[in-house]
Structures are given as C-alpha cells and as structure tokens.
Design a protein around this motif. Structure first.
Motif, short mmCIF file in Angstrom:
data_model
loop_
_atom_site.label_atom_id
_atom_site.label_comp_id
_atom_site.label_asym_id
_atom_site.label_seq_id
_atom_site.Cartn_x
_atom_site.Cartn_y
_atom_site.Cartn_z
N ALA A 145 0.86 -1.19 0.00
CA ALA A 145 0.00 0.00 0.00
C ALA A 145 0.89 1.23 0.00
N ASP A 146 0.59 2.19 -0.89
CA ASP A 146 1.43 3.37 -1.03
C ASP A 146 0.71 4.68 -0.70
N GLY A 147 -0.42 4.58 0.00
CA GLY A 147 -1.20 5.77 0.32
C GLY A 147 -2.24 6.10 -0.73
N THR A 148 -2.18 5.41 -1.84
CA THR A 148 -3.16 5.58 -2.92
C THR A 148 -3.76 4.26 -3.36
N THR A 149 -2.90 3.25 -3.57
CA THR A 149 -3.33 1.98 -4.14
C THR A 149 -2.75 0.82 -3.35
N GLY A 150 -3.54 -0.25 -3.20
CA GLY A 150 -3.08 -1.46 -2.56
C GLY A 150 -3.11 -2.63 -3.52
N TYR A 151 -2.09 -3.49 -3.46
CA TYR A 151 -1.99 -4.66 -4.32
C TYR A 151 -1.71 -5.90 -3.49
N ILE A 152 -1.99 -7.05 -4.10
CA ILE A 152 -1.54 -8.32 -3.55
C ILE A 152 -0.71 -9.03 -4.61
N TYR A 153 0.39 -9.66 -4.17
CA TYR A 153 1.27 -10.45 -5.03
C TYR A 153 1.28 -11.88 -4.52
N ILE A 154 1.24 -12.82 -5.43
CA ILE A 154 1.37 -14.23 -5.10
C ILE A 154 2.56 -14.79 -5.86
N ASP A 155 3.53 -15.33 -5.12
CA ASP A 155 4.72 -15.93 -5.71
C ASP A 155 5.40 -14.98 -6.70
N GLY A 156 5.50 -13.72 -6.29
CA GLY A 156 6.22 -12.70 -7.05
C GLY A 156 5.41 -11.99 -8.11
N ILE A 157 4.18 -12.43 -8.37
CA ILE A 157 3.38 -11.88 -9.46
C ILE A 157 2.25 -11.00 -8.90
N LEU B 124 7.05 1.08 3.88
CA LEU B 124 6.93 1.69 2.56
C LEU B 124 6.48 0.62 1.58
N ASP B 125 5.96 1.07 0.44
CA ASP B 125 5.62 0.17 -0.66
C ASP B 125 6.90 -0.13 -1.42
N ARG B 126 7.37 -1.36 -1.36
CA ARG B 126 8.65 -1.71 -1.97
C ARG B 126 8.56 -1.94 -3.47
N GLY B 127 7.36 -2.11 -3.99
CA GLY B 127 7.19 -2.18 -5.44
C GLY B 127 7.38 -3.56 -6.02
N SER B 128 6.97 -3.73 -7.27
CA SER B 128 6.91 -5.03 -7.91
C SER B 128 8.28 -5.66 -8.14
N ASN B 129 9.29 -4.86 -8.45
CA ASN B 129 10.63 -5.43 -8.68
C ASN B 129 11.18 -6.06 -7.41
#
Length: 204
Positions: free
Chosen positions: A135-147, A193-198
C-alpha cells in the motif's frame, strides 16, 4: 525500512506458551508464542497453527505503518467460510493478510483499512506460497509468488494507526472472532513503505 522481520525458526515444546519469536531488526518487536508449534518452513524452520493458536507482537508506533509492504510464506489446504488470518493488525482500520471466507476458492487477501485486493486463484493447495500486500497511500496490491494479481484497491490514503496487537495466525479486529489460521507460516516481514513489484519479485 523494515518495521519487523520474523524468521520464525525457533523450536520450543509442543503447545507451549510464553516463549519468544525474535524480530531480527533492531526494533526488537519480539513475538510471544501462544501454543503454535515449530515445523518445517520454507526457509529453515517455520511455525504451525491449528486455528486456535497464534503469535502476539505488542503494539508499537513503528508497527503502525502508513505505507506498507507486508509479506509471509504460507502453506495451507484449509478452505471454509472463515477469513483465516495470516498477519493481522486490524484489517478494518490497519492492515492484514488473510485467506478467503469463501469455502469454494481458497484465495488470499491483502486488506488495508477495510478494502481488499484478492489473489487471482486458489492457493489453499498444500504448497508453499509467498503472499505480499503493498500500500502506497493511494493503491493497494496483492502479489502471489512474485506476481502482482489483477485486482487492486484505491482511495484509502495513509493507513489508519491503531493500538491493536500485531498477530500472526489470528484476527485482531474487534468485530470478529479469532479467525485462526490453519497451516504453516514462515518469514513474516513488515516494511514502512511500498517496496514495489521489482522488489517483490526479487524477494520471491
């Protein structure tokens, strides 16, 4: 920028309580065993949960992150109508990782201030999976096994701070029951912090 890292490799007696699960950061947010048991983990040892036990970490300002990356390795085959909690600091006004309360799908959720990003598919298959919520203060995501999964949540702003205990394997939201996790949990990490997809892909 880690608020806490718990390797969960400690081995204590079966169904004991009061022993310590150490935070490897200098924040020293050590957890307390509440009848969980040591088991084989994804990385060395992990902890097994039977739906009635958990690990409790005392509330602290540095755990009340406003942006977040929350991650854990999990293994479960449990599918039922209970939202089985993986990591929880109040999903309704804070953050949590948990399993679906729909017995038909076995999906994982990343919840931020009562909004949830949901995994694309069933991960309650008895195999190890890496579950990450950001979560970055605007958008939240979920990742499974890196994706990164296809659903996201938005519009919640900085995460709500609360006085709840941080728990692994149990619900800390006041409105619900324990919603105890059934399965194994390993390598819990929380960042402010939101560490991001990479980063998520690299950590997987």
């Amino acid at each position: 920028n880690y608020a806490g890292v718990w390797h969960l490799e400690e081995e204590y007696g079966v169904e004991q309580s009061g022993n310590t699960h150490y935070d490897s950061t200098t924040n020293n947010h050590n957890g307390t065993q509440r009848y969980n048991d040591q088991t084989n983990g994804m990385v060395s040892g992990g902890q097994d949960f039977d739906g009635t036990d958990h690990i409790a970490v005392a509330d602290a300002d540095s755990l009340d992150v406003t942006d977040a990356t929350v991650s854990a390795w999990i293994k479960t085959s449990q599918k039922d109508t209970t939202y089985r909690r993986i990591v929880d600091k109040n999903a309704t006004s804070g953050y949590a990782l948990h399993m679906s309360g729909d017995s038909s799908n076995g999906k994982a959720y990343a919840s931020f201030d009562n909004q949830s990003a949901i995994s694309n598919g069933d991960i309650a298959d008895g195999a190890w999976h890496h579950v990450v919520g950001t979560a970055d203060g605007t958008t939240g995501y979920i990742y499974i096994d890196g994706i990164r999964q296809s659903t996201s949540v938005s519009g919640f702003g900085s995460l709500t701070q609360n006085g709840n205990t941080l728990a692994f394997g149990q619900n800390q939201s006041s409105w619900a029951g324990n919603e105890g996790f059934i399965g194994s949990i390993d390598e819990v990490r929380i960042s402010n912090l939101d560490r991001g997809s990479n980063w998520v892909w690299a950590s997987y």
